[in-house]
Design a protein around this motif. Sequence first.
Motif, PDB file in Angstrom:
ATOM      1  N   TYR A  61     -29.223 -29.617 -32.158  1.00 55.82           N
ATOM      2  CA  TYR A  61     -28.740 -29.119 -30.866  1.00 55.82           C
ATOM      3  C   TYR A  61     -29.905 -28.485 -30.134  1.00 55.82           C
ATOM      4  O   TYR A  61     -30.615 -27.630 -30.684  1.00 55.82           O
ATOM      5  CB  TYR A  61     -27.624 -28.101 -31.083  1.00 55.82           C
ATOM      6  N   LEU A  62     -30.109 -28.905 -28.899  1.00 59.23           N
ATOM      7  CA  LEU A  62     -31.098 -28.304 -28.018  1.00 59.23           C
ATOM      8  C   LEU A  62     -30.414 -27.957 -26.712  1.00 59.23           C
ATOM      9  O   LEU A  62     -29.643 -28.764 -26.177  1.00 59.23           O
ATOM     10  CB  LEU A  62     -32.258 -29.282 -27.761  1.00 59.23           C
ATOM     11  N   GLY A  63     -30.683 -26.762 -26.202  1.00 59.54           N
ATOM     12  CA  GLY A  63     -29.994 -26.366 -24.987  1.00 59.54           C
ATOM     13  C   GLY A  63     -30.798 -25.398 -24.145  1.00 59.54           C
ATOM     14  O   GLY A  63     -31.578 -24.584 -24.661  1.00 59.54           O
ATOM     15  N   TRP A  64     -30.607 -25.510 -22.843  1.00 59.95           N
ATOM     16  CA  TRP A  64     -31.176 -24.585 -21.862  1.00 59.95           C
ATOM     17  C   TRP A  64     -30.043 -24.077 -20.990  1.00 59.95           C
ATOM     18  O   TRP A  64     -29.225 -24.860 -20.509  1.00 59.95           O
ATOM     19  CB  TRP A  64     -32.226 -25.291 -21.009  1.00 59.95           C
ATOM     20  N   VAL A  65     -29.972 -22.763 -20.825  1.00 62.86           N
ATOM     21  CA  VAL A  65     -28.908 -22.130 -20.053  1.00 62.86           C
ATOM     22  C   VAL A  65     -29.537 -21.219 -19.002  1.00 62.86           C
ATOM     23  O   VAL A  65     -30.460 -20.447 -19.313  1.00 62.86           O
ATOM     24  CB  VAL A  65     -27.967 -21.303 -20.959  1.00 62.86           C
ATOM     25  N   SER A  66     -29.044 -21.291 -17.790  1.00 59.52           N
ATOM     26  CA  SER A  66     -29.500 -20.414 -16.723  1.00 59.52           C
ATOM     27  C   SER A  66     -28.296 -19.759 -16.058  1.00 59.52           C
ATOM     28  O   SER A  66     -27.354 -20.449 -15.669  1.00 59.52           O
ATOM     29  CB  SER A  66     -30.295 -21.200 -15.671  1.00 59.52           C
ATOM     30  N   ALA A  74     -31.474 -18.733 -21.306  1.00 58.88           N
ATOM     31  CA  ALA A  74     -31.318 -18.765 -22.758  1.00 58.88           C
ATOM     32  C   ALA A  74     -31.739 -20.132 -23.277  1.00 58.88           C
ATOM     33  O   ALA A  74     -31.544 -21.156 -22.607  1.00 58.88           O
ATOM     34  CB  ALA A  74     -29.876 -18.449 -23.164  1.00 58.88           C
ATOM     35  N   TYR A  75     -32.296 -20.133 -24.482  1.00 57.92           N
ATOM     36  CA  TYR A  75     -32.815 -21.354 -25.086  1.00 57.92           C
ATOM     37  C   TYR A  75     -32.191 -21.499 -26.478  1.00 57.92           C
ATOM     38  O   TYR A  75     -32.287 -20.583 -27.304  1.00 57.92           O
ATOM     39  CB  TYR A  75     -34.340 -21.287 -25.176  1.00 57.92           C
ATOM     40  N   TYR A  76     -31.564 -22.646 -26.715  1.00 55.43           N
ATOM     41  CA  TYR A  76     -30.814 -22.894 -27.943  1.00 55.43           C
ATOM     42  C   TYR A  76     -31.512 -23.949 -28.794  1.00 55.43           C
ATOM     43  O   TYR A  76     -32.047 -24.927 -28.274  1.00 55.43           O
ATOM     44  CB  TYR A  76     -29.416 -23.414 -27.623  1.00 55.43           C
ATOM     45  N   GLY A  77     -31.459 -23.750 -30.094  1.00 57.68           N
ATOM     46  CA  GLY A  77     -31.880 -24.762 -31.046  1.00 57.68           C
ATOM     47  C   GLY A  77     -31.016 -24.640 -32.290  1.00 57.68           C
ATOM     48  O   GLY A  77     -30.648 -23.523 -32.685  1.00 57.68           O
ATOM     49  N   ILE A  96     -27.423 -21.841 -35.689  1.00 63.17           N
ATOM     50  CA  ILE A  96     -27.898 -21.916 -34.310  1.00 63.17           C
ATOM     51  C   ILE A  96     -28.833 -20.736 -34.050  1.00 63.17           C
ATOM     52  O   ILE A  96     -28.562 -19.608 -34.482  1.00 63.17           O
ATOM     53  CB  ILE A  96     -26.717 -21.875 -33.321  1.00 63.17           C
ATOM     54  N   THR A  97     -29.922 -20.987 -33.357  1.00 61.33           N
ATOM     55  CA  THR A  97     -30.846 -19.937 -32.926  1.00 61.33           C
ATOM     56  C   THR A  97     -30.826 -19.873 -31.399  1.00 61.33           C
ATOM     57  O   THR A  97     -30.904 -20.911 -30.738  1.00 61.33           O
ATOM     58  CB  THR A  97     -32.275 -20.215 -33.411  1.00 61.33           C
ATOM     59  N   VAL A  98     -30.702 -18.661 -30.858  1.00 62.38           N
ATOM     60  CA  VAL A  98     -30.641 -18.470 -29.408  1.00 62.38           C
ATOM     61  C   VAL A  98     -31.634 -17.381 -29.006  1.00 62.38           C
ATOM     62  O   VAL A  98     -31.591 -16.267 -29.557  1.00 62.38           O
ATOM     63  CB  VAL A  98     -29.237 -18.062 -28.932  1.00 62.38           C
ATOM     64  N   ALA A 266     -20.529 -26.774 -29.444  1.00 64.21           N
ATOM     65  CA  ALA A 266     -21.046 -26.203 -30.684  1.00 64.21           C
ATOM     66  C   ALA A 266     -21.953 -25.029 -30.435  1.00 64.21           C
ATOM     67  O   ALA A 266     -22.028 -24.114 -31.228  1.00 64.21           O
ATOM     68  CB  ALA A 266     -21.753 -27.267 -31.497  1.00 64.21           C
ATOM     69  N   GLY A 267     -22.736 -25.066 -29.348  1.00 65.70           N
ATOM     70  CA  GLY A 267     -23.743 -24.042 -29.164  1.00 65.70           C
ATOM     71  C   GLY A 267     -23.362 -22.932 -28.242  1.00 65.70           C
ATOM     72  O   GLY A 267     -24.206 -22.118 -27.877  1.00 65.70           O
TER      73      GLY A 267
END
Length: 268
Positions: A61-66, A74-77, A96-98, A266-267
């Motif tokens: 899982y990779l994610g970018w949140v604004s 926020a940055y998710y992995g 999950i790491t945030v 999931a994230g």
Amino acid sequence: CPFVSSGNNMLKPIRSRLAALLAGSLLFGAVAARAGDISNEYRLTAYPSYRITDKIRGIGYLGWVSKPDGNYNAYYGATGAYSQPKPWLQYWLGVITVYTDFNQESDDLASTLELRPFAGVKFMGANQNTNWRYYNWTRYELRETQNRDTGDWSTVHRLRNQVRIEIPFAAKERTWTPKSWYLLADVEPIYRSDTGQIDPLRLRAGLGYIANPRLLVEFQYYNQFTRPNGGSLEYTDNIIRLNFKILTKDGLLSGLGGADTLEGGAGN
């Protein structure tokens, strides 16, 4: 099964109404946001998945949140795996790491690092007459969060339950095939241990496109209800999300769990 139809023609008005409902939800969110009382959050996420054995898949899982109104990005992995001992059953494990980074205008808020192990079980099904899919996904999360200024850690336990339905927006013979569309809708209450209450509650709707057997693209819109002052649930947020589901080996459509295994929540 509750989703029974006597023929594909009967599904056309249902799909039309659902499409209208989705459009109405998006319009409602836009109008509410303009009123100035609702915050907007934007998410870009990707879910790679790969086969380990016939019954076990690895996930990422990779994610970018604004959230401009919250003054943070926020940055998710994440990494994990799920097993599927039965066509209708999956067991999930992962972490999950945030990293949440507040901008310079938020002097009173420190950036945070979160480690979030999770475990869950998902029950899935499909109706053979309509090709509608649905599932119930229950997860436990342990949220360990560090204040990057002080180094202090805090702990919150969360229990989430997501119930989703996915409805193909195509003729029956083309459902769940490349170059076809589908609608999705779900509800997800999230219980947290520090308050002993449900916070947040999410209502989600969206539109998905099966680009090819290895790639699905989803546009999702959430109404999020939180407890801003510790009181009753209030509609406080719009979340707009573009989600990519990616399979690195065999196709996403190979089996009951295929198109819906890489759920878009999931994230969160």
